[in-house]
Design a protein around this motif. Structure first.
Motif, PDB file in Angstrom:
ATOM      1  N   SER A  64       0.800  -1.226   0.000  1.00  0.00           N
ATOM      2  CA  SER A  64       0.000   0.000   0.000  1.00  0.00           C
ATOM      3  C   SER A  64       0.831   1.274   0.000  1.00  0.00           C
ATOM      4  CB  SER A  64      -0.944   0.008   1.205  1.00  0.00           C
ATOM      5  OG  SER A  64      -0.216  -0.039   2.424  1.00  0.00           O
ATOM      6  N   ALA A  65       2.085   1.208   0.452  1.00  0.00           N
ATOM      7  CA  ALA A  65       2.932   2.398   0.404  1.00  0.00           C
ATOM      8  C   ALA A  65       3.338   2.735  -1.030  1.00  0.00           C
ATOM      9  CB  ALA A  65       4.179   2.194   1.256  1.00  0.00           C
ATOM     10  N   ILE A  66       3.207   1.768  -1.944  1.00  0.00           N
ATOM     11  CA  ILE A  66       3.540   1.991  -3.347  1.00  0.00           C
ATOM     12  C   ILE A  66       2.290   2.331  -4.144  1.00  0.00           C
ATOM     13  CG2 ILE A  66       4.515   0.929  -5.427  1.00  0.00           C
ATOM     14  CD1 ILE A  66       6.140  -0.893  -3.582  1.00  0.00           C
ATOM     15  N   HIS A  67       1.250   1.545  -3.970  1.00  0.00           N
ATOM     16  CA  HIS A  67       0.007   1.730  -4.714  1.00  0.00           C
ATOM     17  C   HIS A  67      -1.134   1.163  -3.888  1.00  0.00           C
ATOM     18  CE1 HIS A  67      -2.850   1.601  -8.105  1.00  0.00           C
ATOM     19  NE2 HIS A  67      -2.017   2.408  -8.744  1.00  0.00           N
ATOM     20  N   ASP A  68      -2.345   1.644  -4.141  1.00  0.00           N
ATOM     21  CA  ASP A  68      -3.484   1.192  -3.338  1.00  0.00           C
ATOM     22  C   ASP A  68      -4.177  -0.036  -3.903  1.00  0.00           C
ATOM     23  OD1 ASP A  68      -4.407   2.678  -5.513  1.00  0.00           O
ATOM     24  OD2 ASP A  68      -6.248   3.247  -4.485  1.00  0.00           O
ATOM     25  N   ARG A  69      -3.694  -0.552  -5.057  1.00  0.00           N
ATOM     26  CA  ARG A  69      -4.265  -1.767  -5.646  1.00  0.00           C
ATOM     27  C   ARG A  69      -3.163  -2.769  -5.918  1.00  0.00           C
ATOM     28  NH1 ARG A  69      -9.567  -2.036  -5.043  1.00  0.00           N
ATOM     29  NH2 ARG A  69      -9.696  -3.479  -6.805  1.00  0.00           N
TER      30      ARG A  69
ATOM     31  N   VAL B 253      19.392   2.173  -5.790  1.00  0.00           N
ATOM     32  CA  VAL B 253      19.347   2.782  -4.459  1.00  0.00           C
ATOM     33  C   VAL B 253      18.356   3.943  -4.473  1.00  0.00           C
ATOM     34  CG1 VAL B 253      20.675   3.980  -2.691  1.00  0.00           C
ATOM     35  CG2 VAL B 253      21.723   2.115  -3.997  1.00  0.00           C
ATOM     36  N   VAL B 254      17.485   3.995  -3.458  1.00  0.00           N
ATOM     37  CA  VAL B 254      16.543   5.111  -3.330  1.00  0.00           C
ATOM     38  C   VAL B 254      16.923   5.950  -2.123  1.00  0.00           C
ATOM     39  CG1 VAL B 254      14.654   3.936  -4.468  1.00  0.00           C
ATOM     40  CG2 VAL B 254      14.954   3.655  -2.017  1.00  0.00           C
ATOM     41  N   GLU B 255      16.678   7.253  -2.216  1.00  0.00           N
ATOM     42  CA  GLU B 255      17.101   8.166  -1.159  1.00  0.00           C
ATOM     43  C   GLU B 255      16.198   8.117   0.068  1.00  0.00           C
ATOM     44  OE1 GLU B 255      17.417  12.035  -2.776  1.00  0.00           O
ATOM     45  OE2 GLU B 255      19.054  11.546  -4.145  1.00  0.00           O
ATOM     46  N   LYS B 256      14.879   7.959  -0.167  1.00  0.00           N
ATOM     47  CA  LYS B 256      13.944   7.996   0.949  1.00  0.00           C
ATOM     48  C   LYS B 256      13.133   6.708   1.007  1.00  0.00           C
ATOM     49  CE  LYS B 256      13.343  13.011   1.093  1.00  0.00           C
ATOM     50  NZ  LYS B 256      12.345  14.121   1.089  1.00  0.00           N
ATOM     51  N   PRO B 257      12.868   6.208   2.214  1.00  0.00           N
ATOM     52  CA  PRO B 257      12.016   5.016   2.335  1.00  0.00           C
ATOM     53  C   PRO B 257      10.580   5.335   1.974  1.00  0.00           C
ATOM     54  CG  PRO B 257      12.454   5.950   4.488  1.00  0.00           C
ATOM     55  CD  PRO B 257      13.303   6.715   3.520  1.00  0.00           C
ATOM     56  N   LEU B 258       9.811   4.295   1.672  1.00  0.00           N
ATOM     57  CA  LEU B 258       8.417   4.483   1.323  1.00  0.00           C
ATOM     58  C   LEU B 258       7.605   4.959   2.514  1.00  0.00           C
ATOM     59  CD1 LEU B 258       7.831   1.300  -0.839  1.00  0.00           C
ATOM     60  CD2 LEU B 258       7.853   3.650  -1.640  1.00  0.00           C
ATOM     61  N   LYS B 259       6.564   5.753   2.218  1.00  0.00           N
ATOM     62  CA  LYS B 259       5.622   6.185   3.234  1.00  0.00           C
ATOM     63  C   LYS B 259       4.224   5.763   2.810  1.00  0.00           C
ATOM     64  CE  LYS B 259       8.312  10.293   4.513  1.00  0.00           C
ATOM     65  NZ  LYS B 259       8.283  11.775   4.634  1.00  0.00           N
ATOM     66  N   ALA B 260       3.343   5.596   3.771  1.00  0.00           N
ATOM     67  CA  ALA B 260       1.967   5.208   3.461  1.00  0.00           C
ATOM     68  C   ALA B 260       1.309   6.279   2.611  1.00  0.00           C
ATOM     69  CB  ALA B 260       1.169   4.999   4.744  1.00  0.00           C
ATOM     70  N   PRO B 261       0.512   5.906   1.618  1.00  0.00           N
ATOM     71  CA  PRO B 261      -0.126   6.892   0.747  1.00  0.00           C
ATOM     72  C   PRO B 261      -1.156   7.712   1.497  1.00  0.00           C
ATOM     73  CG  PRO B 261      -1.013   4.703   0.328  1.00  0.00           C
ATOM     74  CD  PRO B 261       0.145   4.524   1.276  1.00  0.00           C
TER      75      PRO B 261
END
Length: 254
Positions: A168-173, A233-241
């Motif tokens: 869900s932090a990436i997409h809601d489906r 590499v990504v700079e920031k971790p995922l956050k909830a949408p």
């Protein structure tokens, strides 16, 4: 969701996963896009008496479902996804839910995390694969469209559901995943009505998938190599949408 996926498992692995389904050898595909042919598994027409294998067949369909009642596909939207919550009653999917449920083998799928414009962050692509590896089966629907000249095109769509907490932090489906122990019930359109398989159209357990950040190479259909799944590499971790986005059966990946 879902707008791109991959199928890189061997034919032997697929035959084992789908209990002996007959299929030819095929190359690994790392960037399967809408309108392209996809491999699907359907219920067979009956095996010889005494066979201990499941009664299933593998066929190719065009990814993008066209209902049989459509007169001209050029005037109809490309339905690559179907919301599982409404597919039973929606005109575009009602007949397929009742008569033509299918399984769509995949090694995983791609999705974009799209931050708000205010955040200033760039969109990030993810390769989402089973944590334990191997192949999975998306729930799908199939429809055969016939033109005025009598030619036919088999078409299909992937059923989606609400994302679990792992996605869900990436997409809601996310795609509906059918487990091997439920293959027969899902494919059985003779005795299992849509309401009787509705319990299968739910999010898979939270830890089933892992999300690997990848480059935006997957954005181009011409890119088809294994480097698409190379981690970055990504700079920031995922956050909830903050908001849920609608999934109307159209392209959601791009």
């Amino acid at each position: 969701m879902c707008g791109r996926f991959a199928l890189t498992s061997s034919s032997a692995d697929l035959r084992e996963f789908f209990s002996g389904v007959d299929l030819d050898e095929f190359p690994a595909r790392y960037n399967i896009a809408p309108t392209q042919p996809i491999l699907v598994v359907i219920a067979g027409e009956g095996r010889e008496q005494g066979s201990n294998q499941a009664d299933r067949r593998a066929v190719l369909v065009r990814w993008g479902l066209t209902p049989a009642w459509v007169k001209d596909p050029r005037d109809f939207p490309l339905l690559i996804n179907a919301r599982s919550e409404t597919a039973i009653g929606k005109a575009s999917f009602r007949a397929a839910m009742r008569h033509r449920r299918i399984l769509i083998p995949a090694s995983g799928f791609y999705e974009w995390h799209r931050p708000s414009k205010e955040s200033g962050e760039r969109p990030q692509a993810y390769w989402i694969r089973p944590r334990q590896g191997g192949v999975v089966a998306f729930a799908g629907l199939m429809e055969t469209w016939s033109s005025a000249d009598g030619s036919e095109v088999d078409t299909g769509a992937i059923l989606t559901t609400a994302a679990n907490s792992g996605i869900s932090a990436i997409h809601d489906r996310m795609p509906v995943i059918i487990k091997p122990e439920d293959f027969s019930r899902w494919l059985d359109c003779r005795t299992q009505e849509p309401r009787e398989v509705a319990d299968l159209m739910r999010p898979v357990q939270d830890d089933f998938f892992e999300a690997v950040p990848v480059s935006d190479k997957v954005n181009k259909v011409a890119n088809m190599g294994p480097d698409l799944q190379q981690p970055v590499v990504v700079e920031k971790p995922l956050k909830a949408p903050e908001k849920q986005r609608p999934d109307d059966g159209q392209l959601s990946f791009f």
